[in-house]
Design an enzyme around this catalytic site. Structure first.
Site, PDB file in Angstrom:
ATOM      1  N   ARG A  98      39.530  92.852  62.583  1.00 50.34           N
ATOM      2  CA  ARG A  98      40.918  92.356  62.583  1.00 50.34           C
ATOM      3  C   ARG A  98      41.198  91.561  61.314  1.00 50.34           C
ATOM      4  O   ARG A  98      42.352  91.452  60.900  1.00 50.34           O
ATOM      5  CB  ARG A  98      41.152  91.436  63.782  1.00 50.34           C
ATOM      6  CG  ARG A  98      41.081  92.139  65.114  1.00 50.34           C
ATOM      7  CD  ARG A  98      41.417  91.184  66.225  1.00 50.34           C
ATOM      8  NE  ARG A  98      42.705  90.553  65.952  1.00 50.34           N
ATOM      9  CZ  ARG A  98      43.137  89.456  66.548  1.00 50.34           C
ATOM     10  NH1 ARG A  98      42.401  88.856  67.451  1.00 50.34           N
ATOM     11  NH2 ARG A  98      44.313  88.952  66.253  1.00 50.34           N
ATOM     12  N   ARG A 111      48.664  88.495  68.781  1.00 47.20           N
ATOM     13  CA  ARG A 111      49.665  87.495  69.099  1.00 47.20           C
ATOM     14  C   ARG A 111      50.741  87.377  68.019  1.00 47.20           C
ATOM     15  O   ARG A 111      51.893  87.040  68.299  1.00 47.20           O
ATOM     16  CB  ARG A 111      48.926  86.173  69.275  1.00 47.20           C
ATOM     17  CG  ARG A 111      49.741  85.118  69.884  1.00 47.20           C
ATOM     18  CD  ARG A 111      48.919  83.879  70.086  1.00 47.20           C
ATOM     19  NE  ARG A 111      49.764  82.868  70.673  1.00 47.20           N
ATOM     20  CZ  ARG A 111      50.594  82.128  69.977  1.00 47.20           C
ATOM     21  NH1 ARG A 111      50.661  82.269  68.684  1.00 47.20           N
ATOM     22  NH2 ARG A 111      51.354  81.248  70.590  1.00 47.20           N
ATOM     23  N   ASP A 145      40.653  78.092  60.805  1.00 45.55           N
ATOM     24  CA  ASP A 145      40.106  79.440  60.632  1.00 45.55           C
ATOM     25  C   ASP A 145      38.804  79.446  59.825  1.00 45.55           C
ATOM     26  O   ASP A 145      38.183  80.502  59.679  1.00 45.55           O
ATOM     27  CB  ASP A 145      41.138  80.352  59.950  1.00 45.55           C
ATOM     28  CG  ASP A 145      42.263  80.747  60.898  1.00 45.55           C
ATOM     29  OD1 ASP A 145      42.161  80.451  62.107  1.00 45.55           O
ATOM     30  OD2 ASP A 145      43.251  81.344  60.425  1.00 45.55           O
ATOM     31  N   LYS A 185      45.540  88.421  55.352  1.00 41.08           N
ATOM     32  CA  LYS A 185      46.077  88.931  56.614  1.00 41.08           C
ATOM     33  C   LYS A 185      47.252  88.066  57.085  1.00 41.08           C
ATOM     34  O   LYS A 185      48.305  88.587  57.455  1.00 41.08           O
ATOM     35  CB  LYS A 185      44.970  88.906  57.681  1.00 41.08           C
ATOM     36  CG  LYS A 185      45.463  89.070  59.102  1.00 41.08           C
ATOM     37  CD  LYS A 185      44.337  89.041  60.105  1.00 41.08           C
ATOM     38  CE  LYS A 185      43.986  87.679  60.635  1.00 41.08           C
ATOM     39  NZ  LYS A 185      44.889  87.138  61.658  1.00 41.08           N
ATOM     40  N   ASN A 186      47.056  86.740  57.064  1.00 40.08           N
ATOM     41  CA  ASN A 186      48.081  85.862  57.631  1.00 40.08           C
ATOM     42  C   ASN A 186      49.320  85.734  56.761  1.00 40.08           C
ATOM     43  O   ASN A 186      50.328  85.179  57.189  1.00 40.08           O
ATOM     44  CB  ASN A 186      47.489  84.472  57.915  1.00 40.08           C
ATOM     45  CG  ASN A 186      46.571  84.512  59.123  1.00 40.08           C
ATOM     46  OD1 ASN A 186      46.459  85.538  59.793  1.00 40.08           O
ATOM     47  ND2 ASN A 186      45.899  83.401  59.396  1.00 40.08           N
ATOM     48  N   CYS A 215      44.709  83.499  75.406  1.00 40.15           N
ATOM     49  CA  CYS A 215      43.830  84.328  74.597  1.00 40.15           C
ATOM     50  C   CYS A 215      42.522  83.597  74.450  1.00 40.15           C
ATOM     51  O   CYS A 215      42.382  82.465  74.912  1.00 40.15           O
ATOM     52  CB  CYS A 215      44.444  84.658  73.246  1.00 40.15           C
ATOM     53  SG  CYS A 215      44.324  83.321  72.087  1.00 40.15           S
ATOM     54  N   ARG A 225      47.757  78.881  73.638  1.00 40.90           N
ATOM     55  CA  ARG A 225      48.642  79.300  72.550  1.00 40.90           C
ATOM     56  C   ARG A 225      50.051  79.689  73.018  1.00 40.90           C
ATOM     57  O   ARG A 225      50.462  80.845  72.920  1.00 40.90           O
ATOM     58  CB  ARG A 225      48.007  80.449  71.763  1.00 40.90           C
ATOM     59  CG  ARG A 225      46.662  80.083  71.221  1.00 40.90           C
ATOM     60  CD  ARG A 225      46.044  81.168  70.391  1.00 40.90           C
ATOM     61  NE  ARG A 225      46.498  81.139  69.018  1.00 40.90           N
ATOM     62  CZ  ARG A 225      46.004  81.922  68.065  1.00 40.90           C
ATOM     63  NH1 ARG A 225      45.054  82.782  68.338  1.00 40.90           N
ATOM     64  NH2 ARG A 225      46.452  81.834  66.839  1.00 40.90           N
TER      65      ARG A 225
HETATM   66  C1  UD1 Z   1      48.301  80.955  62.714  1.00 42.98           C
HETATM   67  C2  UD1 Z   1      47.277  81.882  62.121  1.00 42.98           C
HETATM   68  C3  UD1 Z   1      45.903  81.614  62.712  1.00 42.98           C
HETATM   69  C4  UD1 Z   1      45.552  80.132  62.533  1.00 42.98           C
HETATM   70  C5  UD1 Z   1      46.662  79.235  63.048  1.00 42.98           C
HETATM   71  C6  UD1 Z   1      46.433  77.765  62.757  1.00 42.98           C
HETATM   72  C7  UD1 Z   1      48.577  83.879  61.648  1.00 42.98           C
HETATM   73  C8  UD1 Z   1      48.871  85.287  61.976  1.00 42.98           C
HETATM   74  N1  UD1 Z   1      47.678  83.257  62.417  1.00 42.98           N
HETATM   75  O1  UD1 Z   1      48.360  81.213  64.107  1.00 42.98           O
HETATM   76  O2  UD1 Z   1      44.948  82.428  62.044  1.00 42.98           O
HETATM   77  O3  UD1 Z   1      44.368  79.847  63.242  1.00 42.98           O
HETATM   78  O4  UD1 Z   1      47.915  79.616  62.458  1.00 42.98           O
HETATM   79  O5  UD1 Z   1      46.279  77.556  61.401  1.00 42.98           O
HETATM   80  O6  UD1 Z   1      49.102  83.333  60.690  1.00 42.98           O
HETATM   81  N2  UD1 Z   1      51.487  75.850  69.633  1.00 42.98           N
HETATM   82  C9  UD1 Z   1      52.252  75.383  70.681  1.00 42.98           C
HETATM   83  N3  UD1 Z   1      53.512  75.900  70.829  1.00 42.98           N
HETATM   84  C10 UD1 Z   1      54.033  76.828  69.995  1.00 42.98           C
HETATM   85  C11 UD1 Z   1      53.235  77.302  68.932  1.00 42.98           C
HETATM   86  C12 UD1 Z   1      51.973  76.780  68.771  1.00 42.98           C
HETATM   87  O7  UD1 Z   1      51.823  74.547  71.457  1.00 42.98           O
HETATM   88  O8  UD1 Z   1      55.177  77.255  70.194  1.00 42.98           O
HETATM   89  C13 UD1 Z   1      50.115  75.316  69.426  1.00 42.98           C
HETATM   90  C14 UD1 Z   1      49.034  76.383  69.536  1.00 42.98           C
HETATM   91  O9  UD1 Z   1      48.647  76.596  70.871  1.00 42.98           O
HETATM   92  C15 UD1 Z   1      47.941  75.779  68.701  1.00 42.98           C
HETATM   93  C16 UD1 Z   1      48.699  75.022  67.588  1.00 42.98           C
HETATM   94  O10 UD1 Z   1      50.013  74.854  68.093  1.00 42.98           O
HETATM   95  O11 UD1 Z   1      47.191  74.865  69.441  1.00 42.98           O
HETATM   96  C17 UD1 Z   1      48.784  75.749  66.256  1.00 42.98           C
HETATM   97  O12 UD1 Z   1      49.220  77.070  66.469  1.00 42.98           O
HETATM   98  P1  UD1 Z   1      50.025  77.905  65.371  1.00 42.98           P
HETATM   99  O13 UD1 Z   1      50.028  77.150  64.078  1.00 42.98           O
HETATM  100  O14 UD1 Z   1      51.326  78.307  65.937  1.00 42.98           O
HETATM  101  O15 UD1 Z   1      49.100  79.186  65.213  1.00 42.98           O
HETATM  102  P2  UD1 Z   1      49.574  80.670  64.987  1.00 42.98           P
HETATM  103  O16 UD1 Z   1      50.812  80.693  64.161  1.00 42.98           O
HETATM  104  O17 UD1 Z   1      49.532  81.395  66.256  1.00 42.98           O
END
Ligand code: UD1
Length: 421
Positions: A397, A93, A305, A22-23, A117, A122
């Site tokens: 999902r 998201r 995850d 999925k990711n 969420c 996030r």
């Molecule tokens: C992706 C994965 C999700 C996984 C996560 C961490 C997808 C679609 N989803 O989510 O399944 O759990 O990686 O491996 O690929 N953060 C900030 N600012 C930002 C962006 C992120 O503070 O601009 C923080 C988030 O709140 C979180 C951490 O960074 O605490 C990691 O988030 P991130 O790696 O961005 O997760 P996603 O890409 O949303």
């Protein structure tokens, strides 16, 4: 709403195929927006998140056809709104990942802010700062962020923290920028690497994906390609735990073992036999599981995850285990539900102390997010009596027809359609 009903206690045995990730599929679907010609993706998992992304791409003006093999034709986007609406971003998201491609290819993107969420706040500040470094002008209004740039320009940008989506968004945007971009402290997840492979096939010039520094030499245009999505390491890990806790013996066909080192080594520490072969990973559960300590980290560390699923394994181990969550705040929502099934777990801040082994006994539980749902299904597989998992739309999902695929392994699991929540 559907529910999953499990009569636990059986040993899982046999073979199960791991489907596309999925990711990996979600950002690669977004990457099709960068091109001028259709892209075909194969091994696309049939998941509600993937359907949501298809819907968003259609709203943006793409023609999206097919299911397991999906063709995305982006030629209608130029006439579209270049906007990701709240209704879609709030359900998924990862919708924000269209931002970089839209901005780079069409000079504008308008995205609903995702807001909070179930597993924490996030934010997307890193996505925005990265795009700003490439020259985007950013405005916020009425819960939306609007980005504009005539043409992005290459720049050096250091992420404050490791973000998977942020890395993907900025890397995609930089492919069409003028000049060279250097991104530091980037995510090294396999899904970032797979996206870079796709972008390079499209004609991009990206080096370093899979390390903590990525360099992108901008090009003028990208073309559509044909690509098979890599198998899902989290789905594979979830099935591995299912085999381990049921004292089972299961071959996970096509499991991407090269991306699963952290999970495999924790399973081995717990006494699970993991045999890597040409067809995938064979997982053999021991009579007695050993306690483990798990700390979630960005790749190649232990994936957040898999935290909820590994916690179920810890509850079945003979002794005290500890699970620490460092990526997301508030990602222990499975704990109260697991405790209702009989687990002994104490949470203190971002750490959970687990005392096992647990004699799970089935009851009705409520899924709260995707991986939490998976952990409840796992607990149901070892619980005495009947476990009913409600709100399985969370499960849908990220896991395709999990009940149909676990049944041939001997699991007594079925979906009841249209049950009340
Ligand atoms: C992706 C994965 C999700 C996984 C996560 C961490 C997808 C679609 N989803 O989510 O399944 O759990 O990686 O491996 O690929 N953060 C900030 N600012 C930002 C962006 C992120 O503070 O601009 C923080 C988030 O709140 C979180 C951490 O960074 O605490 C990691 O988030 P991130 O790696 O961005 O997760 P996603 O890409 O949303």
């Amino acid at each position: 709403m559907d529910k999953i009903v499990i009569n636990g206690g059986g040993r899982l045995e046999g073979e199960i195929r791991v489907f596309g990730a999925k990711n990996a599929a979600l950002p690669i679907l977004c990457a099709s927006l960068l091109t001028d010609t259709p892209t075909t993706l194969r091994h696309v998992p049939q998941l509600s998140d993937v359907k949501t992304m298809g819907k968003l791409l259609r709203e943006l003006g793409c023609q999206v056809e097919g299911e397991r093999a999906v063709t995305i034709d982006p030629r209608g986007v130029a006439q579209g709104s270049l906007m990701a609406p709240y209704e879609l971003v709030k359900t998924m998201r990862a919708s924000v990942t269209v931002m970089g491609p839209l901005l780079a290819r069409y000079g504008k993107a308008e995205i609903s802010l995702p807001g909070g969420c179930a597993i924490g706040a996030r934010p997307i500040d890193q996505h925005l700062r990265g795009l700003e470094a490439l020259g985007a002008e950013i405005e916020m209004h009425h819960g939306y962020v609007e980005l504009r740039a005539k043409r992005l320009r290459g720049a050096r940008f250091v992420f404050d923290l490791v973000t998977v989506g942020g890395t993907q968004n900025v890397m995609m945007a930089a492919t069409l920028a003028r000049g060279t971009t250097r991104l530091e402290n980037v995510a090294r997840e396999p899904e970032v690497q797979d996206l870079a492979v796709v972008l390079n096939k499209m004609g991009a010039r990206i080096r370093g994906a899979g390390t903590s520094v990525i360099e992108i030499e901008g090009v003028d245009n990208l073309t559509g390609i044909d690509h098979a999505i890599l198998p899902d390491r989290i789905e594979a890990g979830t099935f591995a735990v299912a085999a381990a806790i049921t004292k089972g013996d299961v071959l996970l066909r096509d499991a991407p073992v090269d991306h699963m080192h952290a999970v495999i080594s924790k399973l081995e520490e717990a006494g699970v036999r993991c045999l890597v072969g040409p067809h995938g990973l064979r997982v053999i559960g021991p009579e007695v599981l050993q306690p483990i300590d798990v700390v979630t980290r960005p790749h190649p560390g232990f994936p957040t995850d898999m935290q909820a699923q590994m916690m179920v394994l810890a509850t079945m181990a003979d002794g005290q285990s500890m699970v620490t969550e460092t990526i997301f705040e508030n990602r222990f929502m499975h704990v109260p539900e697991l405790c209702r099934l009989g687990a002994n777990i104490q949470v203190n801040g971002n750490a959970a102390v687990i005392r096992g082994p647990t004699d799970y006994s089935g009851t009705t539980v409520m899924a709260t997010d995707l991986r939490a749902s998976a952990s409840l299904v796992l607990a149901g597989l070892v619980a005495k009596g009947t476990t009913e998992v409600r709100r399985v739309y969370h499960l849908d999902r990220g896991y395709e027809t999990i009940e149909k695929r676990l049944r041939p392994l001997g699991a007594n699991i079925e979906r009841i359609h249209g049950a009340s929540s």
